[in-house]
Structures are given as C-alpha cells and as structure tokens.
Design a protein around this motif. Sequence first.
Motif, PDB file in Angstrom:
ATOM      1  N   GLU A 107      39.761  15.393  79.809  1.00 32.06           N
ATOM      2  CA  GLU A 107      38.948  14.355  79.182  1.00 32.06           C
ATOM      3  C   GLU A 107      37.800  14.005  80.115  1.00 32.06           C
ATOM      4  O   GLU A 107      38.001  13.761  81.308  1.00 32.06           O
ATOM      5  N   MET A 108      36.594  14.025  79.560  1.00 31.55           N
ATOM      6  CA  MET A 108      35.439  13.644  80.382  1.00 31.55           C
ATOM      7  C   MET A 108      34.333  13.114  79.477  1.00 31.55           C
ATOM      8  O   MET A 108      34.387  13.229  78.269  1.00 31.55           O
ATOM      9  N   PRO A 168      31.306  15.651  73.726  1.00 34.01           N
ATOM     10  CA  PRO A 168      31.311  16.222  75.077  1.00 34.01           C
ATOM     11  C   PRO A 168      31.595  17.722  75.072  1.00 34.01           C
ATOM     12  O   PRO A 168      30.922  18.483  75.776  1.00 34.01           O
ATOM     13  N   ALA A 169      32.565  18.150  74.286  1.00 36.74           N
ATOM     14  CA  ALA A 169      32.895  19.580  74.274  1.00 36.74           C
ATOM     15  C   ALA A 169      31.718  20.404  73.769  1.00 36.74           C
ATOM     16  O   ALA A 169      31.376  21.457  74.333  1.00 36.74           O
ATOM     17  N   ASP A 170      31.087  19.909  72.703  1.00 38.46           N
ATOM     18  CA  ASP A 170      29.923  20.630  72.179  1.00 38.46           C
ATOM     19  C   ASP A 170      28.799  20.641  73.203  1.00 38.46           C
ATOM     20  O   ASP A 170      28.075  21.630  73.347  1.00 38.46           O
ATOM     21  N   GLY A 181      35.585  12.692  75.648  1.00 44.89           N
ATOM     22  CA  GLY A 181      36.229  13.628  74.749  1.00 44.89           C
ATOM     23  C   GLY A 181      36.911  14.725  75.551  1.00 44.89           C
ATOM     24  O   GLY A 181      36.679  14.862  76.761  1.00 44.89           O
ATOM     25  N   GLU A 182      37.772  15.484  74.869  1.00 43.18           N
ATOM     26  CA  GLU A 182      38.464  16.588  75.518  1.00 43.18           C
ATOM     27  C   GLU A 182      37.499  17.759  75.640  1.00 43.18           C
ATOM     28  O   GLU A 182      36.889  18.185  74.660  1.00 43.18           O
TER      29      GLU A 182
END
Lengths: 331, 449, 320
Positions: free
Chosen positions: A5-6, A153-155, A183-184
């Motif tokens: 998660e960041m 965040p992942a995107d 987000g993960e």
Amino acid sequence: MEYKEMTYKDAVNLAMTEEMRKDENVILFGEDVGLYGGAFGVSVGMFEEFGPERVKDTPISEAVIAGCAAGAAVTGLRPIAEIMFMDFTTIAMDALVNQAAKMRYMFGGKAQVPMVLRTPGGSGTGAAAQHSQSLEAWFCHVPGLKVVVPGTPADAKGLLKAAIRDNNPVVFVEQKTLYKEKGEVPMDDEFVIPLGKGEIKREGSDVTVISYGRMLPRVLEAADDLKKEGISVEVVDPRTLVPLDKEMIIDSVKKTGKLILVNEACKTGGFLGEISAMVSESEAFDYLDAPIVRLAGLDVPVPYNPELEAAIVPSVDQIRQAIVDVVTNKR
Amino acid sequence: MATEIIMPKAGMDMQEGQILQWLVAEGDSVEEGQVILEIMTDKVSMEVEAEVSGVLLKKVYDEGDTVPVITTIGYIGEAGEEIVETTPVVAAPAPQAALEAATSAPAVETPVITTTDANGKVRATPAARALAKEKGFALENIPGTGPLGRIHKQDVQGYREADALKVSPLAKAIAEDKGIDLTGKTGTGIGGKIMRQDVLDMAAPQTAAAAQTAAEEEAPNVVPMTPMRKIIAKRMTESFFTAPTFTLHTDIDVRQIKAFVAAIKEDVIEATGFKPSLNDMIVFATSRALMACPVINTSLTPEGDAVIYHQDAHIAIAVATEAGLLTPVIRNVNQKGLSAVVADTKDLATRAKSNKLLPDELSGSTFTISNLGMFGITGFNPIINQPNSAILGVSTIKEVPALEDGQWVNKEMMDISITIDHRVIDGADGAQFLKTLKELMENPYRLML
Amino acid sequence: MAEMNKETLIEMYKRMNHARFFEEKVSWFFARGMIHGTTHLSVGQEASAVAACMALNDDDLITSTHRGHSQVIGKGIDLNKMMAELLGKITGYCKGKGGSMHIADLSVGNLGANGVVGGGHSLACGAALTQQYQDTGKIVLCFFGDGASNEGSFHEALNLASVWKLPVIFYCENNLYGMSVPQSASMNIKDVAVRADSYGIPGHTIDGNNAIEVFNKIKEVAAYVREGNGPVLVESKTYRWLGHSKSDAQAYRTKEEVESWKEKDPINYLYNYMVTNDMAEKEELDELKKTCKQDIEDAVAFANVSDNPPLSSVTEDVYA
C-alpha cells in the motif's frame, strides 16, 4: 505478485526510481525536483540516490525544460521533465506541440522522441485560476503526443513506467488531489500498463460511466452506493486519452446502451466531447438508449473560495443523481 | 355560455357510442349530477350525468344515433340562451403556441407527452429506432415514456403491434391528402387494416349514407348493427380467419361432481349467499387444469413470433344477454377458492345481464369458457376469443346406460370440447388438457390437491 | 577535425557553390510553380553557414533553421535526397513530408531545420545535454537568426546552457532583417553578441561573408566548448540577397543596399582568397563550379524520376 500500500505520489516516485535503476539514459529534470524533492514531494529521495547528474534542478524556464527534454530525447536519452503545475505547460507549448510532437512525422519517420512530460493538474487545493487547470484536451488535439491521466496509485506506477519506455513524447498528467490517496501497488519492477489500454473498474449492466483522474474515485463511490439500490454501473477508466481504448468504450456502451462521461476539466472543448462524438460515430450508436450525458467542470476559471472551488466540479451526489436519471430514462 | 354535452370516452378501446335514451327533453331543467341520458359503449350501457345545472337547450343527436367519442351531442345553458357552435373537442395535437406556452411557463411542470415534436419528427433513442426497424414497427405509433414522450428501447419491447394503427400505404396517402385523421380508426382489411376504400368512405359519408338508404329501400329488414354487434362481428371474424384451429371433444361423467356440489351447497350459500352450480365447478376445475397445462393458458404475441405464457388464469365466461354475447372475466381464478369463484361468477353474470359491467371487466382474459348446456346442445365447436389460444365449450348432460360392476346404471355424460389455436398448441397438448380436466371433474377430491 | 588547408577550402568552396546553385534552382522551380508552399533562400549567406559547419567535427551536431539550405549542405548532405524532398518525393530526406523547412539527417548530426523562429534553442540544449551526460565529446551548433534572438526561448536556452555548462555554440546568422523589420527596429543593440554577457558566457562578432574568419572562429570556440567550458555565443554578420521568402517584394530595403552586399559575395571572396594565396588555380575552381552546377542538375533529374509518396503513407510515422 507482491503488493504494497502506498500513495499515488510514492507510486510515481517508485516508477521513476525503478526505471532509472534499470536504464541509465533515464534522467529527471525540472524546477526544484532535486534536493527539494519537487514542489509536491514526488521526487523526494531521488536526488540522493541518483545524484545531480541524473536528477537536475532547472532554472524557472518551462519552455527550455520541455525543449531540452525533446532535444535530449531525439539524441538518445529518455528524459522525464517535470512542469510544476499543468497551467505552466502553456509556456512550454512550442517545444511540445511544434517540436516534440512533430519531429518524427516531419522528418519522415527518422527521429524518435522518447520523453515524458510529467505535470500535476486539477483544482481542489485552493491554488485558484493559474495553478488548478485540467488542460489535457489541449494535448489530445496534437497528433504525435500521447496523453495519460492515471486515477489510482497502481495505474500511476504502471502507466508511468510504460510512458518512460515509450518512444514517443508522453504528457503524463498527475492529479494533485490524488497525490496522497493510497492504494495497493504491485512491487514487481516489470509491472507495466500498456498505453492505450483502459480498465473496467466496475462491471455493470445498466449504464456505462467513463471517467479518469480525480473524478474516478467519485464515480466509483457513486457506483458502489447505487449498487445497493440495485443499479448496476459499469465504470470504465480509459487511463490514457491518447491513444484511447475505443474498443473497450464501444463494447461497454453496446452492453449498457447508456453513457455518462465525467471529468474535472471544463466542459466546452473538453475530451469528454471527443469520447461522446467517437461513440456516436461508432457501431455503438444503434445501442444508445438515452442521450449521452457529460458531467464536467463549469466553464469558468477556477475560483479561490473553497465552496466556490468545490462547486465547479462534479460531486458524488451529482454523479449519483445523473446515473439515476439516465438509468430511469429521465434525462 | 352554453356547456356542451359530449359522448364520453368510457374505455381504452371505445371509439364511438350510441345514444340509447335521452332522459330529459329540450327545455327541461337539469341539475348538476342528474342523469340525463343513457349511452351504449363498446359492450355496456352507461348513464351520462349533467356536468352543470341549467336547461337542456338542444339535443344535437337523437336516440339510436351512433357518434364518435368526444362529439358534442347536446347543450345545457340558460333558458333562451343562443347556442354558439364551438369547435368540437377532438384529440388533436396541441397547437404550437399553446405547447410553447405550456412548456415555457415556469411553474407548470406537467410533462408534455407527445412523442413527435413540433415538426412531426419522432423522439426516439437510437436503440429504440434500431429495434423498431428490426421489428418493422412504425415509431410514430409507439407511446414513449421518456422526457417529452421520447421512445426508449423498453417502450418498443413492450409495444404490441396490435395496438398500432394499421393502414395500407395507399390509404395513408389518401388520408393525408384529404386531411383525414385515422387515429383510432379501423378498416375492413386484414386485422382491421384501413384500406383505400375505407378512407374513401370516411371522406364521403354522405355517399355512404345514400348507399345505405338505397339498400334499405330494397331490403327493408336490414337493421344496422349495434356497436356491440359490430365488435362481436369484428372479433369473431378476426379470430376465425387468423387462427388455424381445430376442436377436440370428450365426455365427462359428472355424477361425482354433481354429488360434490350437492354436498358443499349449504356451506357455499352460507359463505357467499349464492348457490354453487355445475358451471362454477367447471370454471374452478378449468383453472386448475390450466395451471397443469401451461401451454393452453397462453397468447400469441402480435408479431406472431413468440408465445406469452400467462402466470394466472383469468377466465372469461361467455354470457348470452339480450344485447348480445358478453364475456366478463373472472380474474386470478387459479388463486381463488371455490367460494370466491362462485361469488365472482354470479356477480359478473348478473351484472352482464343487467348491462352493468365496467369496460375493464370485459377484457384481459387468458382463457374462455362457453356453456351452451342450458340450450340442450350436445356438442359444439366454439370460436376462440382472441388473444386467447383456446376456448372450452360445455354442452348438456346426457344420461347414458352403462354396465358398471356388472350392474346397469345411468351414467351422466357431458360433452366438453376445446378449440385450440394450432399455431401455439398441438393436438396432444389439447388432448392432455381435456384429459386432465376430465380426471379432475370425475374425481373432484383431486381439486383439493 | 578539419584543418585550414587546401583540401578543406576546396570542399568548402564546393559546398558553398552547391548551396548557391541549389537555391538558384529552387528559385527557378518556384517561379514556375513547381515548388509547393514557400521556401526561404540564403543566397549571400553561404560562407556564414558552410564555413561554420566545416569547422565542426563530422559527428558534431547542428540544429538548423527555416533558412537552412546552406546550413545543411554545409554539414554534408546528399543533394539528390534534398532536392527530392523539396519536390515532395518519396526519395526525399523526409519522404516528402517535411519539405524545405524540415530537412533533417540525423546520420550526419543534422537534427533538423526548424520552421519556428527560436524553436531550435532549447532542442540544442537537450542535444548538448545528451553529449554532456553520455560524455561523447561531441558538441552542438545551434543556428538561429537575429530575429530569433528576441524570442523568449533564446533567453531560457542560453541561461540554462550557461548554468549547466552545456557544450553548445549558439550561432547567430545576423542578416540584418527579421523578415521586413531591420535589426535597429527590433533591438537597441548593434551586436547580438553582447547579449552573451547576461549569461556569463563569451560572445563574438565576426564577418559572416568571410569564410576564413568564420572557419577559424568556430574552430576556436568549438575547442573551448568541447573542453567543457560551457556555451559560447557567436554572431556572424551577413546578408540575404533575396527576399525573406518567395512572397517578399522587399519594399523595406533599397536596391543599392542589396547591390552593395552583392559586392561582398562570399563565394567570390573565397575564390579570390584561394587564388591569391596560391591554394588553387582559377581553372580548377572554375571547373569545380561547373561540376557543382551539374551536381544540382543531376539532383533535379533524380528528383524528377522519383515517385510521389503513396497516399497510404499519410498516416505513417505519427508515432514511433
């Protein structure tokens, strides 16, 4: 795949850091990106890891930041240039529009310009009219540029890595108000999301809602609320505006027959109009069972007062209401 | 100013009404709410009340006249008042100015349901247009449920072509040329399609009247059909010529069920005030048999490409009245107990004979029973009451000597027949239904299951 | 690195003649409606452009301008492909998609002519950044005009190059007019080179019609830049004999002024220099001139027999 998660901001940092570790031709420059770590802290720690040769502060000179990136790119580097606010890309327009975007074509395919211009857009920070705009449509209108607007965040990580590896100039529009959203994020350093591939964030059958960037979380919230009331909303995030995942959009509209478009940018001349027109011209036309509805920013400069500022972009309530109205044939 | 008395539109299907009787004379005083005339609508007679108090100034039409709905048939006003002929109120599109006024008035939120816009273009979504095209529907006939009457896909899906105006291209062109509004009209073509000659007749009513007069002179016994007779004629013709039918017969031994009726008679009277009849038992048993044989309780879609399976049995019972054949509908018979069926049947039959049925009580059936047993009929082939897929014919009871356990007994046998629409139902299905019904009637305890 | 010797001067003379004949031919085509669009000719500026390029290493880089024919010929180019490009042919440098204003040949370090005045400044910075970062030992020469020195990008680029010590020569061909407006009406200084002081870099003004002076000065500053001392601004005073573009009636200057500059023809100057200094015989140079003229005719023949690009190519090469 390992996830962590960041924040959105850290995901951008991670993407740059991973690519710079992997390819020494990747460098970052812009105003205050060095020791300071960027106006929004996106590049914090990178100066320390990569040093002043690869993480470079520039003078306050947006035109040459963009042009220098184009010149470096055409001669073999993979520069990432940061423009502190999207509003200031206007000063860099010649380098982006007339130089970077055109070189390959006007030189008969003999040049390539693998640069990324990162810049945060959007309102919601009280920065008022000259530090809050969403100008992505300007760049979408220029063949030769690619335009990416990540909403999670992942995107942000996967798309930025793809943008850095892409051999074309990419305008990478970050979202100020999402920087601290968590987000993960996959930790695999080969996690790359191809440009031009959207994602269905929620599967649904009653209506398609297309959104990206800052409005995406609002759309998802509205969709999740309405699911409890039995309304099935399909949320499509194109993620890159150019190239656009037309097939995913058309297929979704064919499935649901109804289309709502949501973004933060001003409505007039905005990219939502482009998606709407594309759908109308496509085979999805015969499946449309309601007018296409756009929820976009008001056609005003971004005001300072927080209530006024919040009022110019679509709210969760407005999105929810629009979905209900369209699904029940009231619009 | 004088107030018009109009021929009321008393039902969805009602296009015209006949004046049966004026109850007041010209010059008589009338009170608001006073019954001033009786009319005959599609199948029922109705009373018309005065909407205002005053004097009946004029009867525009006389007893026996049949006029389109909403036609002015008389005036009420002050004694001696001169009647100003007003433009008849007809269902026409709102004039543009009025429409604009209505839509621009800020306080008025009444939706304007027009479907077509001021230029005659139909408001419909692309998906609705595509589906209508696929199904061959004319969009302008489909009621839209969206804003300003916009037609959505679901409106097309829910549309029954039978509700549409059927008109031949030539007839349509002539009607447009002559400015004849065909809305609500039916014609002499297949399924009531308006043909060229129909429009020409509408255009020249005087010619038609002259022809009728000539016919009357040659054949003085020609009696104009009542509206009800016309409807019966139309429906029977339609049914007979559109459905490929055949009829199956069987005999039912009714001794058991008659004994059953006798056994429960007092209880039913106590519960309903009515005496149960064998006919009630037939209705009751039929509903159960229909649930066991769903293909019988069906309708063909207007397009003829799908079959609607009805969840409940709404059974129409054919009732002979002085005015003609009526088919009041007992709803949800499958969900009702015997007492309720008895009560409903009696109530409907009684009111049918006294012409007191409401228009809605005459429509919506899924199956029909015609009983001619009281006339000593030993067997007949009924015509289907469309859109039902089948009709049951009940005949009289015959005593038939038979050997039973070595003894000669009189069996009481009743012929029942079923006419079925072969487009939907095959012979074996019909036979299975009759078999089921026969078993239920001959073993009435099974009705309890 | 080219030395100031006979071989170099002969090659310089050849390229200047190629440039002159090339542009005369283009002018001839243009007058007959055979060139699509417009074209900006540099007749009279050949020494300024060609000698500057000749003073560079072959693998050094240049950014060129809208008035770039002499510049790219000076850097070394295939005349056939260049003529084909002007005629819009598939065999042209840019497959017929660039035309006169966008001749590029990355293989010889020509990063492309630029249709936007001042468009090359920041690109040159980027190209120089690559050389610095990759430690290639190459430098970049950025061509621009006096008009472009009034663009904002000039300031941003010279400032950035200065603070980053980028290996770039900002080379201003001052032909005295920004289209129709004389230098005196667009800046309050006589020499563009003095602007170098603002950025803390060296500035030089030279006679652009003197090929020898141009060559020597650029050779000198190239060494300085190559050593990592940061950028230099060089202003080369010259004059374009023809109008700004083919649609220019030249009402802003007198015939006498034009004639006086024609007296200072850079090609004649080099011719006389070589003959006077016994570096070449007249006959040799005259013969070379004829050959150059023929080379242009050959280029025209090549271009003429080349095909137009297929329509299907119109959507190609938008993206890599």
